[in-house]
Design a protein around this motif. Sequence first.
Motif, PDB file in Angstrom:
ATOM      1  N   CYS A 191      -6.744  -2.069   0.787  1.00 56.14           N
ATOM      2  CA  CYS A 191      -5.858  -2.043   1.947  1.00 56.14           C
ATOM      3  C   CYS A 191      -6.739  -2.228   3.172  1.00 56.14           C
ATOM      4  O   CYS A 191      -7.632  -1.432   3.426  1.00 56.14           O
ATOM      5  CB  CYS A 191      -5.089  -0.725   2.055  1.00 56.14           C
ATOM      6  SG  CYS A 191      -4.023  -0.720   3.509  1.00 56.14           S
ATOM      7  N   ARG A 223      -5.853   5.031   3.265  1.00 60.26           N
ATOM      8  CA  ARG A 223      -6.030   4.585   1.884  1.00 60.26           C
ATOM      9  C   ARG A 223      -6.890   3.330   1.883  1.00 60.26           C
ATOM     10  O   ARG A 223      -6.537   2.344   2.515  1.00 60.26           O
ATOM     11  CB  ARG A 223      -4.630   4.276   1.318  1.00 60.26           C
ATOM     12  CG  ARG A 223      -4.591   4.082  -0.159  1.00 60.26           C
ATOM     13  CD  ARG A 223      -4.517   5.423  -0.837  1.00 60.26           C
ATOM     14  NE  ARG A 223      -4.458   5.234  -2.276  1.00 60.26           N
ATOM     15  CZ  ARG A 223      -3.459   5.662  -3.018  1.00 60.26           C
ATOM     16  NH1 ARG A 223      -2.442   6.279  -2.456  1.00 60.26           N
ATOM     17  NH2 ARG A 223      -3.483   5.480  -4.320  1.00 60.26           N
ATOM     18  N   CYS A 265      -5.367   2.849   8.256  1.00 61.12           N
ATOM     19  CA  CYS A 265      -4.762   3.385   7.025  1.00 61.12           C
ATOM     20  C   CYS A 265      -5.800   4.219   6.288  1.00 61.12           C
ATOM     21  O   CYS A 265      -6.933   3.770   6.105  1.00 61.12           O
ATOM     22  CB  CYS A 265      -4.275   2.241   6.132  1.00 61.12           C
ATOM     23  SG  CYS A 265      -3.617   2.850   4.562  1.00 61.12           S
ATOM     24  N   ALA A 302       0.300   4.093   1.081  1.00 64.61           N
ATOM     25  CA  ALA A 302       0.123   4.934   2.268  1.00 64.61           C
ATOM     26  C   ALA A 302       0.767   4.296   3.505  1.00 64.61           C
ATOM     27  O   ALA A 302       1.504   4.947   4.233  1.00 64.61           O
ATOM     28  CB  ALA A 302      -1.358   5.192   2.523  1.00 64.61           C
ATOM     29  N   CYS A 303       0.498   2.986   3.758  1.00 66.11           N
ATOM     30  CA  CYS A 303       0.988   2.373   4.992  1.00 66.11           C
ATOM     31  C   CYS A 303       2.096   1.350   4.756  1.00 66.11           C
ATOM     32  O   CYS A 303       2.776   0.941   5.692  1.00 66.11           O
ATOM     33  CB  CYS A 303      -0.176   1.716   5.757  1.00 66.11           C
ATOM     34  SG  CYS A 303      -0.884   0.323   4.873  1.00 66.11           S
ATOM     35  N   CYS A 311       0.842  -1.191   0.000  1.00 69.74           N
ATOM     36  CA  CYS A 311       0.000   0.000   0.000  1.00 69.74           C
ATOM     37  C   CYS A 311       0.883   1.248   0.000  1.00 69.74           C
ATOM     38  O   CYS A 311       1.797   1.352   0.823  1.00 69.74           O
ATOM     39  CB  CYS A 311      -0.908  -0.001   1.237  1.00 69.74           C
ATOM     40  SG  CYS A 311      -1.716   1.583   1.529  1.00 69.74           S
TER      41      CYS A 311
HETATM   42 ZN   LIG Z   1      -2.645   1.101   3.539  1.00 74.18          ZN
END
Ligand SMILES: [Zn+2]
Length: 442
Positions: free
Chosen positions: A91, A98, A96, A54-55, A52
């Motif tokens: 995700c 996202r 998160c 984002a995370c 992912c």
């Molecule tokens: Zn994520």
Amino acid sequence: MTQNDHAGATGFVNDTTLLLDLDGVSVVRVERLADGGRRVHLVTADERARACPACGVFATRAKGSAVTRPRDLPYGESGLEFRWHKRRWWCREAGCPRRSFTEQIPQIPAGARLTARLRGAAGRRIRDAGSTVIQAARDLHLSWPTVMEAFRTQARDVTEAPLPQVAVLGVDETRRGRPSWERDADTGKWRLTRDRWHTGFVDALGHGGLLGQVEGRTVADVLDWRRGIGYVAIDMSATYRAAIRIGLPHATVVVDHFHVVQLANKMLSMVRRRTTAETRGRRGRASDPEWKARRRLLRNREDLTDDQFATMRNTLPGEGKMGQTLLTAWIAKENLRTLLALARTGADRHQVGNARWKFLTWCADSDIPEVRQLAATVDRWWPEVAAFIDTGHSNAKSEGINRVIKLVARNAFGFRNAENQRLRTRCVTTRRARGHVRTAQL
Ligand SMILES: [Zn+2]
């Protein structure tokens, strides 16, 4: 095998994948199109594409799929068309922000319409191959702004690299475009409205090329290039001399001998034009002896045959006072050249002093205003001329680099943006230093 078998797989290599050699994707199949082109179907072959953005946690639940059409380097005569079949993922990491994302790889980041290697190649064509932006855009089927942006990215390697150690700095000016004039409606006089210049700094002894350029050519424009620079080679520009005395007080200014000789040649032409006008009451004609001798007057003694020299020495005095004047002026120039020729001969103080005295007294005794003016100018620049005789350093590299600068500007049909011009110029003139002008060696 279906495409789904490969999505998210790693290490899937077949011959076609190996041939394409694009990191992070595998080739599933290639189809021939009606227009003769080829379409290449790709799937992701990099586990990290599932992470992912984002995370960073690897996703496990697929949401669906998407097809993108990234562009790559031309391959073969008809080029390739890509279809990248990539996955969307959920995700499910708690917290998160996202919720879902599509795969991305370093060669094709999210949202990128070009592969990284296509972008890099486009920028390097400008940076290292001296191509114009428009030509690279045509060759690679890209737009002008895309190529310019790619070039700016690649040029960072040049502009952010540490400058080489510079022992002799060359400073020179280059006109940027044409000057433009405007007529004042009231007075009818012509006024210079635009006259743009760049001042360039050159590694005059080593192979560092162009170290930098600044816009303009006033004292304030000239940067302080400090440590390690012992000498600065310039044309006979009082502005640059003043700037260097302020900015680099410890450096010795060396005046370029080529420009000193050029000054003497200008003096000769002035004397010839004035004496012709005074004696004949008109401009020179092809039938005048001094007109015939005009090129020989500018030649150096060692470049004249004995016959040519004898003709000049014998016919000019035959023209009375005018011939004597021209011959006197020519000898003044030759005396100056003799003085400059002492550079790097190991001549001692005494020999240099002697040659200088010979030149100055010849000029003083000549009673020709232009010749005396030349002597006065050379005397005003004596420390810098003496530094040249002492070291032999010249500004020849600036002149050579100036040629390249003008060539780049001509190829581009001029630059509207001065910053772009400096960036292009910097890259093209440092190619040798960066090892980019060699051909393949056998
Ligand atoms: Zn994520």
